[in-house]
Design an enzyme around this catalytic site. Structure first.
Site, PDB file in Angstrom:
ATOM      1  N   HIS A  89      18.607  93.043 -13.441  1.00  0.00           N
ATOM      2  CA  HIS A  89      19.909  93.714 -13.340  1.00  0.00           C
ATOM      3  C   HIS A  89      20.932  92.787 -12.680  1.00  0.00           C
ATOM      4  O   HIS A  89      22.071  92.699 -13.125  1.00  0.00           O
ATOM      5  CB  HIS A  89      19.808  94.982 -12.475  1.00  0.00           C
ATOM      6  CG  HIS A  89      18.908  96.055 -13.004  1.00  0.00           C
ATOM      7  ND1 HIS A  89      17.819  96.521 -12.308  1.00  0.00           N
ATOM      8  CD2 HIS A  89      18.935  96.762 -14.165  1.00  0.00           C
ATOM      9  CE1 HIS A  89      17.233  97.485 -12.998  1.00  0.00           C
ATOM     10  NE2 HIS A  89      17.869  97.644 -14.137  1.00  0.00           N
TER      11      HIS A  89
ATOM     12  N   LYS B 196      13.650 113.936 -13.712  1.00  0.00           N
ATOM     13  CA  LYS B 196      12.893 112.685 -13.561  1.00  0.00           C
ATOM     14  C   LYS B 196      12.460 112.482 -12.110  1.00  0.00           C
ATOM     15  O   LYS B 196      13.195 112.829 -11.180  1.00  0.00           O
ATOM     16  CB  LYS B 196      13.790 111.504 -13.990  1.00  0.00           C
ATOM     17  CG  LYS B 196      13.240 110.737 -15.195  1.00  0.00           C
ATOM     18  CD  LYS B 196      14.228 109.729 -15.686  1.00  0.00           C
ATOM     19  CE  LYS B 196      13.672 108.329 -15.622  1.00  0.00           C
ATOM     20  NZ  LYS B 196      14.602 107.350 -16.229  1.00  0.00           N
TER      21      LYS B 196
ATOM     22  N   ARG C  90      16.621  92.938 -23.540  1.00  0.00           N
ATOM     23  CA  ARG C  90      15.493  92.037 -23.241  1.00  0.00           C
ATOM     24  C   ARG C  90      14.676  91.688 -24.455  1.00  0.00           C
ATOM     25  O   ARG C  90      14.069  90.627 -24.520  1.00  0.00           O
ATOM     26  CB  ARG C  90      14.541  92.712 -22.222  1.00  0.00           C
ATOM     27  CG  ARG C  90      15.040  92.712 -20.818  1.00  0.00           C
ATOM     28  CD  ARG C  90      14.256  93.669 -19.969  1.00  0.00           C
ATOM     29  NE  ARG C  90      14.559  95.042 -20.334  1.00  0.00           N
ATOM     30  CZ  ARG C  90      14.218  96.094 -19.621  1.00  0.00           C
ATOM     31  NH1 ARG C  90      13.522  95.942 -18.528  1.00  0.00           N
ATOM     32  NH2 ARG C  90      14.554  97.304 -20.003  1.00  0.00           N
TER      33      ARG C  90
ATOM     34  N   SER D 136      12.076  97.497 -13.998  1.00  0.00           N
ATOM     35  CA  SER D 136      11.868  98.333 -12.806  1.00  0.00           C
ATOM     36  C   SER D 136      10.510  99.025 -12.861  1.00  0.00           C
ATOM     37  O   SER D 136       9.854  99.197 -11.830  1.00  0.00           O
ATOM     38  CB  SER D 136      12.964  99.393 -12.682  1.00  0.00           C
ATOM     39  OG  SER D 136      14.211  98.800 -12.458  1.00  0.00           O
TER      40      SER D 136
HETATM   41  P1  ADP Z   1      17.630 102.877 -17.918  1.00  0.00           P
HETATM   42  O1  ADP Z   1      16.683 103.915 -17.381  1.00  0.00           O
HETATM   43  O2  ADP Z   1      18.954 103.420 -18.337  1.00  0.00           O
HETATM   44  O3  ADP Z   1      17.054 101.916 -18.943  1.00  0.00           O
HETATM   45  P2  ADP Z   1      17.384 100.699 -16.069  1.00  0.00           P
HETATM   46  O4  ADP Z   1      17.757 100.705 -14.627  1.00  0.00           O
HETATM   47  O5  ADP Z   1      15.954 100.511 -16.405  1.00  0.00           O
HETATM   48  O6  ADP Z   1      17.973 102.047 -16.631  1.00  0.00           O
HETATM   49  O7  ADP Z   1      18.207  99.578 -16.847  1.00  0.00           O
HETATM   50  C1  ADP Z   1      19.620  99.528 -16.830  1.00  0.00           C
HETATM   51  C2  ADP Z   1      20.089  98.422 -17.765  1.00  0.00           C
HETATM   52  O8  ADP Z   1      19.630  97.172 -17.296  1.00  0.00           O
HETATM   53  C3  ADP Z   1      19.583  98.525 -19.199  1.00  0.00           C
HETATM   54  O9  ADP Z   1      20.614  98.107 -20.089  1.00  0.00           O
HETATM   55  C4  ADP Z   1      18.448  97.548 -19.248  1.00  0.00           C
HETATM   56  O10 ADP Z   1      18.217  97.059 -20.555  1.00  0.00           O
HETATM   57  C5  ADP Z   1      19.000  96.469 -18.347  1.00  0.00           C
HETATM   58  N1  ADP Z   1      17.925  95.617 -17.805  1.00  0.00           N
HETATM   59  C6  ADP Z   1      16.883  95.987 -17.041  1.00  0.00           C
HETATM   60  N2  ADP Z   1      16.091  94.924 -16.753  1.00  0.00           N
HETATM   61  C7  ADP Z   1      16.670  93.852 -17.369  1.00  0.00           C
HETATM   62  C8  ADP Z   1      16.333  92.457 -17.472  1.00  0.00           C
HETATM   63  N3  ADP Z   1      15.236  91.945 -16.912  1.00  0.00           N
HETATM   64  N4  ADP Z   1      17.160  91.646 -18.190  1.00  0.00           N
HETATM   65  C9  ADP Z   1      18.263  92.172 -18.790  1.00  0.00           C
HETATM   66  N5  ADP Z   1      18.639  93.469 -18.734  1.00  0.00           N
HETATM   67  C10 ADP Z   1      17.846  94.301 -18.030  1.00  0.00           C
END
Ligand code: ADP
Length: 155
Positions: free
Chosen positions: A17, A41, A90, A127
């Site tokens: 992120h 959730k 990703r 995450s």
């Molecule tokens: P959600 O539950 O909406 O997917 P996340 O917190 O998991 O929320 O992710 C928020 C955003 O960050 C999403 O667009 C996800 O694809 C992006 N993201 C998460 N990890 C990475 C990473 N390692 N590289 C690029 N983008 C990421």
């Protein structure tokens, strides 16, 4: 003024992120990192913890604010007058998932989604894997900003 919302669960914020947020700074005047709250959730970290992790990671960055929201992301964007949604990609699974959501959001609201491709160094970070490592007593600190790893050490 170009204002973007970066929506997500951020449970917790990872270096993946951080990479997307840092690289989007030159593209926008303001970036609202918006923690979506879904009452159904279960999260590992509380809303306050997740908010604090992000605020501490970007405390010196004037363009960034951290907020929480419920309901549709496009409705939240309208409320705060944001014209862009920021998301990270990703892999093909992210693309397929995000494509339908972005197209629906544009149809519903005209809001454009801007995608940044993950950096090679952080593309494997998620995450959910971080949470698995933490739950099983592993050291996830190399995947996390200092604001999160410091919190985990103190726990
Ligand atoms: P959600 O539950 O909406 O997917 P996340 O917190 O998991 O929320 O992710 C928020 C955003 O960050 C999403 O667009 C996800 O694809 C992006 N993201 C998460 N990890 C990475 C990473 N390692 N590289 C690029 N983008 C990421």
């Amino acid at each position: 003024m170009k204002k973007a919302v970066f929506p997500g669960s951020f449970d917790p914020i990872t270096l993946g992120h951080v990479d997307i947020i840092s690289r989007s700074l030159p593209l926008f005047d303001e970036i609202v990192i918006a923690i979506g709250i879904n009452a159904k959730k279960k999260y590992m970290f509380s809303i306050d913890e997740r908010k604090r992790f992000i605020q501490n990671a970007f405390f010196a960055e004037q363009k960034i604010t951290v907020e929480t929201y419920t309901g549709l992301t496009v409705d939240y964007c309208k409320t705060i007058n944001a014209d862009f949604i920021l998301r990270g990609l990703r892999n093909p699974a992210d693309f397929e998932f995000e494509k339908a959501i972005a197209q629906t959001n544009r149809k519903l609201s005209g809001i454009e989604t801007v995608f940044l491709l993950t950096s090679a160094e952080t593309s494997f970070i998620s995450s959910s894997i971080v949470r698995d490592v933490i739950k099983n007593g592993g050291d996830a600190s190399i995947l996390l900003p200092k604001s999160v790893s410091d919190f985990l050490i103190k726990k």
